[in-house]
Design an enzyme around this catalytic site. Sequence first.
Site, PDB file in Angstrom:
ATOM      1  CG  ASP A 150      -1.968  -1.072   1.196  1.00  0.00           C
ATOM      2  OD1 ASP A 150      -2.054  -1.759   0.165  1.00  0.00           O
ATOM      3  OD2 ASP A 150      -2.682  -1.237   2.188  1.00  0.00           O
TER       4      ASP A 150
ATOM      5  CD  GLU B  56      -6.951 -10.991   1.298  1.00  0.00           C
ATOM      6  OE1 GLU B  56      -5.997 -11.057   0.505  1.00  0.00           O
ATOM      7  OE2 GLU B  56      -6.810 -11.031   2.538  1.00  0.00           O
TER       8      GLU B  56
ATOM      9  CB  THR C  72      -3.636 -14.501  -2.489  1.00  0.00           C
ATOM     10  OG1 THR C  72      -3.714 -15.109  -1.187  1.00  0.00           O
ATOM     11  CG2 THR C  72      -4.740 -13.477  -2.622  1.00  0.00           C
TER      12      THR C  72
ATOM     13  CD  GLU D 253      -5.295 -10.996  -6.079  1.00  0.00           C
ATOM     14  OE1 GLU D 253      -5.041 -10.394  -5.023  1.00  0.00           O
ATOM     15  OE2 GLU D 253      -6.186 -10.636  -6.880  1.00  0.00           O
ATOM     16  CG  ASN D 254       1.255 -11.551  -8.407  1.00  0.00           C
ATOM     17  OD1 ASN D 254       0.324 -11.349  -9.179  1.00  0.00           O
ATOM     18  ND2 ASN D 254       2.176 -10.637  -8.162  1.00  0.00           N
TER      19      ASN D 254
ATOM     20  CG  LEU E 102       4.705 -10.696  -1.566  1.00  0.00           C
ATOM     21  CD1 LEU E 102       5.869 -11.411  -0.906  1.00  0.00           C
ATOM     22  CD2 LEU E 102       4.541  -9.304  -0.982  1.00  0.00           C
TER      23      LEU E 102
END
Length: 549
Positions: free
Chosen positions: A206, A291, A446, A487-488, A490
């Site tokens: 972020d 999430e 994730t 999705e990844n 990191l």
Amino acid sequence: MAISTVALFQPTSSRSALCSVAMVFSPWQMAATPSPSASWRVNCGCRCSMEYCPGRFRGVCTNSTARKRTRTSAFVSNRGKRTEDDPAAGDSTETLEVGQVKPLKVKERDFSGTAYVPVYVMLPLGAINMDCELVDPDNLLEQLKILKSVNVDGVMVDCWWGIVEKDAPQHYDWRGYKHFFQIVRDLKLKLQVVMSFHECGGNIGDDVHIPLPRWVMEISQRNPDIFFTDREGRRNYECLTWGIDKERVLRGRTAVEVYFDYMRSFRVEFDEFFADGVISGIEIGLGPCGELRYPSYPAKHGWEYPGIGEFQCYDKYLLRSLRKAAEGRGHSFWGNGPDNAGSYNSQPHETRFFCDGGDYDSYYGRFFLNWYSQILVDHGDRVLALANLAFEGTCIAAKLSGIHWWYKTASHAAELTAGFYNPSNRDGYASIATMLKKHEAALNFTCVELRTLDQHEDFPEALADPEGLVWQVLNAAWDVNIPVASENALPCYDREGYNKILENAKPRNDPDKRHLSAFTYLRLSPVLMEKHNFLEFERFVKRMHGEAV
């Protein structure tokens, strides 16, 4: 959406060439054989035969050869020693120390002719500012053109509640998003849109701060119990507690009514983008980081990896629900959370609740964890039901976090505090998958790029197993025949990370030809656009599309 903190750390030590493996299989980690899942993306492409991926194992590996490697980029070296000479990788270079033997290379898997998995790229967090204006549209346009040139299917963008409904209830400002959507349509890209009902800021990745709407924060000054609360009374301002889903405490509206009004406004405002197929899917934010989980491991409260986190059920609304459930069982003294579950940075064996043979598996522990996890499932059920009303005819999805630390212990403590009732003797993701199936919602998961061996080398005390967790969750979804996207966790720029994503996206020799319905890359950035990194990304996109490289 804010990047989850579920996989905070990357390896900093070299990977061993040889390892000895102790295998402990769980029933849900074995390959299941459900019917092929429908794709989240319409006409997702061919469903060719793929290679089978056997049941994941919980391995303990010991280094027998240490070696140095060249880095693919300066950024990769900051993340850890992920490079291209892993046995799963193809052409690569490495520098060996004197006396070391160069390990045999295994040919890289050929994904040509495999199923077409669409690839989306997440927009930068600060692309839309707090005044709902598109920031630097010219530069963004050029970046999107580059993504289009390598056949990326589309982009994903957060529609932040704290921006759009910032000043007053039901006063929506969609201007910046409309500008952006028009650019995407002109480039003939697709859009996945996230209804982001959480705060942005304070999590890994972020770089901007987007709070909840101002009018919501004003309400909280008079009623702080609208937020999740831990045992010490600390409030978490990242999202609203699920205890007010049906409480009219938001200026005459319940929380789910607020979410529904927001989604309905979006659907009406962007009707043309739904009609012409530009918007291919909507992800519904259901908790922190978007999430479906409790905010059990907040860095702002001092949590550090691999702490087990804390239960978040101490606002007055959730406590009322717990006490009512305890009274219904005839045990009113069960109407409080556990008092022996440690603190944010405890380890399972340090607590009487999560240790082997601990209270998590007692009569009270099973009652409490059933109630706690059911609150999570019920929240998802309520919001997704309204999402289907708002977005009738459009694919919707929910995101689950990959909480992989302490996965190799009996209690799975970090998952329990997050609301996933998944100890070693129970499948905690089946009920969530069943709820998603009820609403024909896709599951977005994730941490598909993480390797168990990496976690063991750097944080052996965490007893993590991201590969085992990914395999369990993917099979839970495929067992009920719902689409699975991913999705990844990191940023990923190296071939080894991409290879791991590909292996999860297209399991080896799967007899049911199951594969991910879509993959979202986090995220668009100047580092991704560097020449070497982008060439590697282009290669990854081709392989996800089933093309030869």
